[in-house]
Design a protein around this motif. Sequence first.
Motif, PDB file in Angstrom:
ATOM      1  N   CYS A  20      -7.723  44.289  -1.956  1.00 40.27           N
ATOM      2  CA  CYS A  20      -8.098  42.924  -1.208  1.00 40.27           C
ATOM      3  C   CYS A  20      -6.830  42.461  -0.779  1.00 40.27           C
ATOM      4  O   CYS A  20      -5.807  42.193  -1.494  1.00 40.27           O
ATOM      5  CB  CYS A  20      -8.746  42.124  -2.416  1.00 40.27           C
ATOM      6  N   THR A  21      -6.760  41.842   0.519  1.00 40.11           N
ATOM      7  CA  THR A  21      -5.678  41.470   1.099  1.00 40.11           C
ATOM      8  C   THR A  21      -5.622  39.862   0.704  1.00 40.11           C
ATOM      9  O   THR A  21      -4.529  39.375   0.887  1.00 40.11           O
ATOM     10  CB  THR A  21      -5.793  41.366   2.797  1.00 40.11           C
ATOM     11  N   GLY A  22      -6.530  39.351  -0.039  1.00 42.47           N
ATOM     12  CA  GLY A  22      -6.665  38.021  -0.139  1.00 42.47           C
ATOM     13  C   GLY A  22      -5.775  37.804  -1.658  1.00 42.47           C
ATOM     14  O   GLY A  22      -5.154  36.925  -1.876  1.00 42.47           O
ATOM     15  N   CYS A  23      -6.298  38.360  -2.673  1.00 41.61           N
ATOM     16  CA  CYS A  23      -5.964  38.538  -4.064  1.00 41.61           C
ATOM     17  C   CYS A  23      -5.173  39.816  -4.629  1.00 41.61           C
ATOM     18  O   CYS A  23      -4.810  39.599  -5.886  1.00 41.61           O
ATOM     19  CB  CYS A  23      -7.233  38.122  -4.842  1.00 41.61           C
ATOM     20  N   ASP A  24      -5.199  40.757  -3.842  1.00 45.92           N
ATOM     21  CA  ASP A  24      -4.556  41.975  -4.295  1.00 45.92           C
ATOM     22  C   ASP A  24      -5.335  43.038  -5.400  1.00 45.92           C
ATOM     23  O   ASP A  24      -4.847  43.850  -5.884  1.00 45.92           O
ATOM     24  CB  ASP A  24      -3.201  41.990  -4.943  1.00 45.92           C
ATOM     25  N   ALA A  33     -17.551  42.903  -0.329  1.00 46.73           N
ATOM     26  CA  ALA A  33     -16.763  41.554  -0.804  1.00 46.73           C
ATOM     27  C   ALA A  33     -16.039  42.049  -2.132  1.00 46.73           C
ATOM     28  O   ALA A  33     -16.443  42.712  -2.942  1.00 46.73           O
ATOM     29  CB  ALA A  33     -17.541  40.400  -0.953  1.00 46.73           C
ATOM     30  N   CYS A  34     -14.896  41.499  -2.133  1.00 45.32           N
ATOM     31  CA  CYS A  34     -13.810  41.563  -3.450  1.00 45.32           C
ATOM     32  C   CYS A  34     -14.609  40.795  -4.708  1.00 45.32           C
ATOM     33  O   CYS A  34     -15.108  39.858  -4.614  1.00 45.32           O
ATOM     34  CB  CYS A  34     -12.524  40.726  -3.156  1.00 45.32           C
ATOM     35  N   CYS A  37     -12.408  37.425  -5.781  1.00 44.02           N
ATOM     36  CA  CYS A  37     -12.229  36.232  -4.918  1.00 44.02           C
ATOM     37  C   CYS A  37     -13.212  36.167  -3.950  1.00 44.02           C
ATOM     38  O   CYS A  37     -13.280  35.105  -3.128  1.00 44.02           O
ATOM     39  CB  CYS A  37     -10.698  36.231  -4.585  1.00 44.02           C
ATOM     40  N   GLY A  38     -13.978  37.308  -3.652  1.00 39.90           N
ATOM     41  CA  GLY A  38     -15.075  36.958  -2.410  1.00 39.90           C
ATOM     42  C   GLY A  38     -14.711  37.535  -1.222  1.00 39.90           C
ATOM     43  O   GLY A  38     -15.291  37.533  -0.244  1.00 39.90           O
ATOM     44  N   GLY A  39     -13.319  37.732  -1.003  1.00 42.36           N
ATOM     45  CA  GLY A  39     -12.552  37.913   0.289  1.00 42.36           C
ATOM     46  C   GLY A  39     -13.318  39.288   0.921  1.00 42.36           C
ATOM     47  O   GLY A  39     -13.901  40.075  -0.009  1.00 42.36           O
ATOM     48  N   ARG A  40     -13.170  39.332   2.292  1.00 44.10           N
ATOM     49  CA  ARG A  40     -13.907  40.439   2.840  1.00 44.10           C
ATOM     50  C   ARG A  40     -12.885  41.562   3.528  1.00 44.10           C
ATOM     51  O   ARG A  40     -13.286  42.343   4.405  1.00 44.10           O
ATOM     52  CB  ARG A  40     -14.905  40.144   3.745  1.00 44.10           C
ATOM     53  N   ALA A  41     -11.521  41.143   3.602  1.00 38.22           N
ATOM     54  CA  ALA A  41     -10.461  42.230   4.271  1.00 38.22           C
ATOM     55  C   ALA A  41      -9.826  42.951   3.042  1.00 38.22           C
ATOM     56  O   ALA A  41      -9.513  42.414   1.940  1.00 38.22           O
ATOM     57  CB  ALA A  41      -9.543  41.071   4.817  1.00 38.22           C
TER      58      ALA A  41
END
Length: 118
Positions: A20-24, A33-34, A37-41
Amino acid sequence: MSGDTCAHRAAHGELVIQRCTGCDHRGHLPEPACPRCGGRAFRAEPVSGEGVVHTFTIVHRSFAPGYQGREPYAAAWVDLREGPRVFGHVVGCAPEEIRVGMPVRVTFIDDLPHWRPA
């Protein structure tokens, strides 16, 4: 991370995980989705393909059409050296030889990751 990136790398014998690029957070089974953290990148990150069996089960009767007639086979969760836990079948040894803590290395069958004794 595009699905064809992972498939292309698997076809060339490289195991990759999602980061995940948001939280690693790193994970193996592709997710939209992660889970942290729910990130999608995401980005694809190659890993060594070395690990140890965390837990496993030996399947003696499969209800999945693609696996009927292949019994017995072992399905396992493997802890990678890099940290993430990944899933796959253990091949290259008899199911009764598999043990928790057994060192394994990735191998690819039909472009899918499986695990063989290291």
